[in-house]
Structures are given as structure tokens and as C-alpha cells.
Design an enzyme around this catalytic site. Structure first.
Site, PDB file in Angstrom:
ATOM      1  N   ASP A  94       0.820  -1.196   0.000  1.00  0.00           N
ATOM      2  CA  ASP A  94       0.000   0.000   0.000  1.00  0.00           C
ATOM      3  C   ASP A  94       0.865   1.261   0.000  1.00  0.00           C
ATOM      4  OD1 ASP A  94      -2.501   1.199  -0.080  1.00  0.00           O
ATOM      5  OD2 ASP A  94      -3.293  -0.102   1.475  1.00  0.00           O
ATOM      6  N   TYR A 149       7.002 -10.220   5.963  1.00  0.00           N
ATOM      7  CA  TYR A 149       7.175  -8.766   6.050  1.00  0.00           C
ATOM      8  C   TYR A 149       8.143  -8.452   7.189  1.00  0.00           C
ATOM      9  CZ  TYR A 149       3.129  -7.739   3.026  1.00  0.00           C
ATOM     10  OH  TYR A 149       2.251  -7.637   1.967  1.00  0.00           O
TER      11      TYR A 149
END
Length: 377
Positions: A94, A149
Site C-alpha cells: 500500500d 514482512y
């Protein structure tokens, strides 16, 4: 009427020549299904995924598609309609989020020196680091087993609100790091994470997620400030999930919330879970264990592992990702500013008490910037 007088023969000759040229090009550079290993610094971009027809918000894929067209890997009309090249990204990072190991799958012409030519048309903060051939039906999003991540943050985020130094001079001690890792380990396994995203209720089956590992590494100093990196590996993540998982642990370590709130957050009751800043979140790598077992050693395809590219990934992170996180933190103080908001959260609130919070946070949730919306396409 003579045919040449109305111009038809020359027109047919031209189109035939064009067809022959295209056919020759196809023979020389056949279209093949491939994956590209991408690394990029996401600052200044509105995420990974392209919004065709919208130039208002620039994305990583805008620059990528432009480079693919300019290098001759894909025809121009494939850039306008990405389905024509069977394009799929593994994760939709994002707004502002970076990646060291993003994977996209697509059909391209396998031109000579393809990586060099694509990179020549990309800005330096976006690099294609590797390429592998894959099966015709391969889809990078659907075939992905798990995603890893990382979240890089200044360690003063873990300073206790009552008796530790709250400034950049803070150093993380061994006991606090052990407490952080004990709390992060609570997330391992399958849980109902409806409180860690927006617009999902406790009865929604898709709110259940499987976390394989989550831990915080040893602290290190950069630019006279101490940082640490949290790693998390899971099958998939919902929007804001990682940032909220980390935000809740920070709230507990700082003394704003009780440890029991983690287990309570998996129940049906609505819990006020703070969302840590988006800065620092990086898509590290994606995993294709099932694909590798089936096709990785079939003699035609390579396993989707990138050991040879690890050094290039490390260099890119040192040049573009870490400096961006550190400099932005120093200039904008996103973590320090966010920490000052923890005291206004009500960690004992009920569903009724949460309605006001939901209304005030709705706009910020909609924009989002954690890069974990893996499954919402």
C-alpha cells in the site's frame, strides 16, 4: 476499375509487411510466462497496484508497465489492458510501503538482455533483480503459500511510559526485548484477527489467519538512533493487520494495556487496537513451497528461490529502503507522534464504546498504508 487506382494494393502490401515483421519478431522473441523479482522504495507512491485510467495517484506498476513497453517486452496495448499479458502481483503493497522481494508474474517477449533493458527505463529506486520461467498457468498471487514482512522501528517505541527515557537516546535492554518477543509469539498459530483490520466482523471466516512466526531481532544503531526489526511470516494478511499487531504489542510494553488484551482481541467483542505508523513496513519475500515441490525440479522449471540474488537484495535495501525509513523518521517523527496518541485509546472499551472511534478513524483506514491487503482482489 483498376485496383491500384484506389490504393488497395499498397495498403495490403503494407499490412502484409507489418504482419511478417510481427511474425518474425514472435519467432525471434517468443512470449513466455515468467516471474520478475522486484525491489523498490515505496515513498512517494500510492502503493503497488496500478489504477488504469487514473493518473492522479502514481503507483509502482505505472513505472513498471512503462518500462516493459519501452524496452520492447510487451506491446503498448498490453500496458493499457494488463489482462492481455496475464499480469499478477503477489502482494498489493500500500501507500508508501517498500519491498525487497516482490514477485509479479506475466507473459513477455524474452528479448536479449531483458533485465538490463527493463532497468534502463526504471528509476533507480525500482529494480528488477531476477527473472525465472514458470508454468503457463502460474499466478503469483494464487500460488503463493506465505509472505514475510519486516517492520523497522526506533526502539524508543518500547520505552515504558512511566519510567524510561522517551527520546531518541533510548536503548533497548535485554529484558524488554524478551518481553516484546514473548508478546509477539502469542500471535503464532491460527486466530480470529477481526479486531486487526477494518470492515470485517467476528463471524467472517476470512478474518481467521495463520501466523507462522513473529519476532524482534537484536537492536542496532543507524544515524545515532537505535532501531530494531520485527519479522512476521504468515499465509496472508488483511489490511492494517501487521501494523495493528505491532501497535498492540507496543501499547502493552509501554504500559497502556494489559497483556490479556491480545487473547481478548480474538473473541467476538470489539477491542480498540491501535495502528502503528506505515513507515518501516517492507515486503521481504514471498514463498512458493508447494509450487517448488511440484515443478522446481521437473527439468523444465527452476524453483522460485533467489539465493543468487540475495546480495543484490541486501545492497538495494542498504541504498534505498533503510535510508528512506531512517531519514523520514528523523524528519517527520512519525513514530514519536503516533506514540503520543496511545494515551487516548480505551483498551477496556466495549463494542458500544468503539462506535465513536470507528467513525473518527474511518477515513484514515480507507486510505491505509500497511501493504498487507494480500487477499482482497
Amino acid at each position: 476499375e483498376r485496383p491500384e487506382e484506389n490504393g488497395h494494393p499498397p495498403k495490403r502490401l503494407r499490412s502484409r509487411a507489418e504482419e511478417e515483421g510481427a511474425e518474425e519478431q514472435t519467432k525471434k522473441w517468443p512470449k513466455r510466462k515468467i516471474v520478475l523479482l522486484m525491489a523498490y522504495s515505496g515513498k512517494g507512491y500510492h502503493g503497488m497496484q496500478r489504477n488504469v485510467g487514473s493518473s492522479q495517484f502514481k503507483t509502482i506498476e505505472d513505472d513498471l508497465v512503462s518500462a516493459l513497453v519501452q524496452s520492447g517486452c510487451i506491446p503498448e496495448n498490453h500496458g493499457e489492458d494488463m489482462k492481455k499479458m496475464s499480469f499478477q502481483r503477489c502482494a498489493r503493497t500500500d501507500k508508501g510501503v517498500s519491498a525487497a522481494g516482490q514477485i509479479v508474474s506475466l507473459k513477455v517477449r524474452l528479448i536479449d538482455d531483458i533485465l538490463e533493458k527493463i532497468n534502463n527505463h526504471l528509476p533507480s529506486h525500482i529494480r528488477i533483480l531476477g527473472l525465472k520461467r514458470v508454468t503457463r498457468g502460474f499466478n503469483s498471487k494464487n500460488k503463493c503459500d506465505a509472505r514475510t514482512y519486516s517492520y523497522m522501528l526506533p526502539t524508543f517505541a518500547f520505552a515504558h511510559k512511566d519510567h524510561d527515557v522517551q527520546e531518541e537516546t533510548y536503548c533497548l535492554n535485554k529484558e524488554t526485548l524478551e518481553k516484546v518477543n514473548k508478546l509477539l509469539a502469542c500471535y503464532k498459530g491460527t486466530h480470529n484477527f477481526h479486531n486487526f483490520t477494518s470492515q470485517k466482523g467476528p463471524k467472517d471466516p476470512s478474518a481467521k489467519r495463520y501466523i507462522m512466526e513473529m519476532y524482534c531481532g537484536e537492536p542496532f544503531v543507524r544515524e545515532n538512533m537505535e532501531f530494531a526489526v520485527i519479522q512476521v511470516k504468515g499465509q496472508s494478511f488483511m489490511m492494517h493487520q501487521i501494523r495493528k499487531m505491532i501497535g498492540l504489542v507496543i501499547a502493552i510494553v509501554k504500559g497502556y494495556a494489559e497483556e490479556s488484551i491480545i487473547a481478548r482481541s480474538w473473541e467476538e467483542e470489539k477491542v480498540d487496537v491501535p495502528k502503528a505508523p506505515g513507515l518501516g513496513l517492507v515486503l521481504e519475500r514471498v514463498h512458493f513451497e508447494k509450487y517448488n515441490r511440484r515443478f522446481g525440479n521437473d527439468g523444465l522449471h527452476e524453483p522460485l528461490e533467489w539465493k543468487e540474488e540475495e546480495e543484490k537484495i541486501a545492497v538495494f535495501k542498504e541504498q534505498y529502503i533503510y535510508p528512506t525509513i531512517i531519514n523520514t523518521e528523523r524528519e517527520e517523527k512519525s513514530m514519536m507522534n503516533w506514540l503520543s496518541t496511545l494515551s487516548i485509546h480505551d483498551f477496556n472499551s466495549s463494542a458500544v464504546g468503539m462506535q465513536t472511534n470507528n467513525k473518527t478513524s474511518k477515513n484514515s483506514d480507507f486510505e491505509g498504508s500497511d501493504g498487507c491487503d494480500d487477499d482482497s482482489e
